[in-house]
Motif scaffolding. Sequence first.
Motif, PDB file in Angstrom:
ATOM      1  N   ASP A 201      53.579  -3.497   8.380  1.00  0.00           N
ATOM      2  CA  ASP A 201      52.159  -3.909   8.241  1.00  0.00           C
ATOM      3  C   ASP A 201      51.266  -2.962   9.406  1.00  0.00           C
ATOM      4  O   ASP A 201      50.147  -2.605   9.441  1.00  0.00           O
ATOM      5  N   ALA A 202      52.146  -2.814  10.733  1.00  0.00           N
ATOM      6  CA  ALA A 202      51.316  -2.138  11.858  1.00  0.00           C
ATOM      7  C   ALA A 202      51.245  -0.802  11.293  1.00  0.00           C
ATOM      8  O   ALA A 202      50.221   0.187  11.567  1.00  0.00           O
ATOM      9  N   LYS A 203      52.171   0.081  10.436  1.00  0.00           N
ATOM     10  CA  LYS A 203      51.708   1.283  10.131  1.00  0.00           C
ATOM     11  C   LYS A 203      50.557   1.410   9.114  1.00  0.00           C
ATOM     12  O   LYS A 203      49.823   2.552   9.332  1.00  0.00           O
ATOM     13  N   THR A 208      43.885   3.150  10.097  1.00  0.00           N
ATOM     14  CA  THR A 208      42.550   2.778  10.040  1.00  0.00           C
ATOM     15  C   THR A 208      42.219   2.885  11.409  1.00  0.00           C
ATOM     16  O   THR A 208      40.930   2.816  11.731  1.00  0.00           O
ATOM     17  N   LEU A 209      43.037   3.610  12.484  1.00  0.00           N
ATOM     18  CA  LEU A 209      42.779   3.613  13.783  1.00  0.00           C
ATOM     19  C   LEU A 209      42.351   4.973  14.194  1.00  0.00           C
ATOM     20  O   LEU A 209      42.041   5.191  15.338  1.00  0.00           O
ATOM     21  N   GLY A 210      42.065   5.880  13.429  1.00  0.00           N
ATOM     22  CA  GLY A 210      41.561   7.109  13.611  1.00  0.00           C
ATOM     23  C   GLY A 210      42.845   8.125  14.225  1.00  0.00           C
ATOM     24  O   GLY A 210      43.863   8.057  13.944  1.00  0.00           O
ATOM     25  N   CYS A 251      57.757   5.935  15.477  1.00  0.00           N
ATOM     26  CA  CYS A 251      56.740   6.588  15.855  1.00  0.00           C
ATOM     27  C   CYS A 251      56.198   7.919  14.880  1.00  0.00           C
ATOM     28  O   CYS A 251      55.283   7.668  14.623  1.00  0.00           O
ATOM     29  N   THR A 252      57.278   8.454  14.625  1.00  0.00           N
ATOM     30  CA  THR A 252      57.274   9.787  13.679  1.00  0.00           C
ATOM     31  C   THR A 252      56.748   9.026  12.088  1.00  0.00           C
ATOM     32  O   THR A 252      55.958   9.775  11.483  1.00  0.00           O
ATOM     33  N   TRP A 253      57.204   7.844  11.781  1.00  0.00           N
ATOM     34  CA  TRP A 253      56.941   7.432  10.467  1.00  0.00           C
ATOM     35  C   TRP A 253      55.627   7.167  10.646  1.00  0.00           C
ATOM     36  O   TRP A 253      54.609   7.338   9.435  1.00  0.00           O
ATOM     37  N   ILE A 254      54.956   6.333  11.537  1.00  0.00           N
ATOM     38  CA  ILE A 254      53.495   5.893  11.528  1.00  0.00           C
ATOM     39  C   ILE A 254      52.512   7.232  11.618  1.00  0.00           C
ATOM     40  O   ILE A 254      51.520   6.831  11.202  1.00  0.00           O
ATOM     41  N   LEU A 255      53.127   8.036  12.415  1.00  0.00           N
ATOM     42  CA  LEU A 255      52.206   9.340  12.653  1.00  0.00           C
ATOM     43  C   LEU A 255      52.426  10.440  11.419  1.00  0.00           C
ATOM     44  O   LEU A 255      51.926  11.465  11.461  1.00  0.00           O
ATOM     45  N   HIS A 336      50.294  -3.924  19.552  1.00  0.00           N
ATOM     46  CA  HIS A 336      51.275  -4.191  20.530  1.00  0.00           C
ATOM     47  C   HIS A 336      52.152  -5.031  19.648  1.00  0.00           C
ATOM     48  O   HIS A 336      51.601  -6.302  19.218  1.00  0.00           O
ATOM     49  N   ILE A 337      53.487  -4.694  19.775  1.00  0.00           N
ATOM     50  CA  ILE A 337      54.424  -5.595  19.162  1.00  0.00           C
ATOM     51  C   ILE A 337      55.815  -5.939  20.010  1.00  0.00           C
ATOM     52  O   ILE A 337      56.168  -5.066  20.647  1.00  0.00           O
TER      53      ILE A 337
END
Length: 445
Positions: A201-203, A208-210, A251-255, A336-337
């Motif tokens: 969900d965070a990904k 949407t956060l630019g 980190c690399t996955w969400i980016l 934050h998680i």
Amino acid sequence: MATEQKKINVLMCGTVSRNDFDLGGEYTTGWTGSGASTSDKKVVALTLFDLRRLGKCYYVLRRFGKVDVLGMVGVNGGKFPAIRQHLDKNIGGVYKDMDLNCDTDIYSSFQEYPKEGKVDPEAYKAAIDELTPGDAVIIFTPDSTHFPIALYAIERGMHVLITKPATQKLEHHNILIEAAEKKGVACWVEHHKRYDPTYSDAKARVATLGEFNFFNAWMAQPKSQLDTFKAWAGKDSDISYYLSSHHVDICTWILQDIAVPTRVVASAAAGIAVSKPYECVEGTEDTITLMIDFQSVKSPNHKGTAISTSSWTAPLKSGVHTSQHWYYMGEKGDIHIDQAHRGYDVTHDETGKAWVNPFYMKYSPSATGHFDGQRGYGYISIEKFIDAARSVNAGQAQPSDFDGQEYPTIQNTVLTTAILHAGRISLDEKRPVGLKQEGGKWVLE
């Protein structure tokens, strides 16, 4: 033409946690060599035994199962009697219909390698040689052994699931990518956190956060791990490979479509691991921090920084086996998680307070007495791999199909290995290490 999916045979590599090549007991069997593991990581064998159990019915045995014959391979065959006793008590004795103790029925037990109490560091070769192309191999062994075992299995036509990190060297990771593509098999890395609903969900929200600005991750386990992993800690691997592999991958996955890494600088704290009572080999780091520079894929003006810190010298009896949290800040907001504390804690007179995580693996039985952890993301990470392997065998999918579906395939996890390898070089050579693409491959500078 696609055919009906058939059950798949699975070999588990890694049986206990106190022998150089046998590491995996904490994750595969829940056995450490001196007793049952106290962590919540007893996942692999339990999941596979359950996937086999679900294929049984009262009148037609094993008609609908996902897995068939199971095998386990370590180095010392003399440890299997204790492992079987442990599994009988902690799985067969806890969950209904698991059927682990019938040594005369290969479908109710597991095949063991090496045989007859022999000691053989290359027993995995004999075990893999007895498989049939299209079977699966799950590797939970010391980091330094992942590459040779995985390559041996892939070259013989097996689907492979490797615990993180996939390999310690980027060039080895690239070789596995090419080998799996050549043989047409699925090769995945067991990055179970991708299946955590909070993380996934965070990904989606990160999108949407630019532009990316900052990421900070912390992951630590108690000092007792230095005793559990003393056979290889500081010799064959380090705490960054072991723990930072989790959040570096996140980190690399969400980016993935936002930014790419360009440079890694590493720093380490030391002194506890090499001192009494742990006395690990000289040079073993206590805590390692990676600082990773990122460049936006869309805007030349936007750069970001990621920090990933891991330690195996955290305090004892902190209430969690793994302390872990991360923070993300983007152009338009932040996330934050805290995965260690999810608002669910249990206190017992003998053990004190503990923050438990049934979302990873639910060990309490169902109302009928059966295993009830099929919804845990630790279980799902193994089941998804089994599903992918069976669909490839049936001609219903190609291994490359899963690269575009954000699964932790060997192709989709290459940047994790690149960053971890760069961090090790940075520590050893005391310099920044660059990352770039060259001829379609990621390489280090």
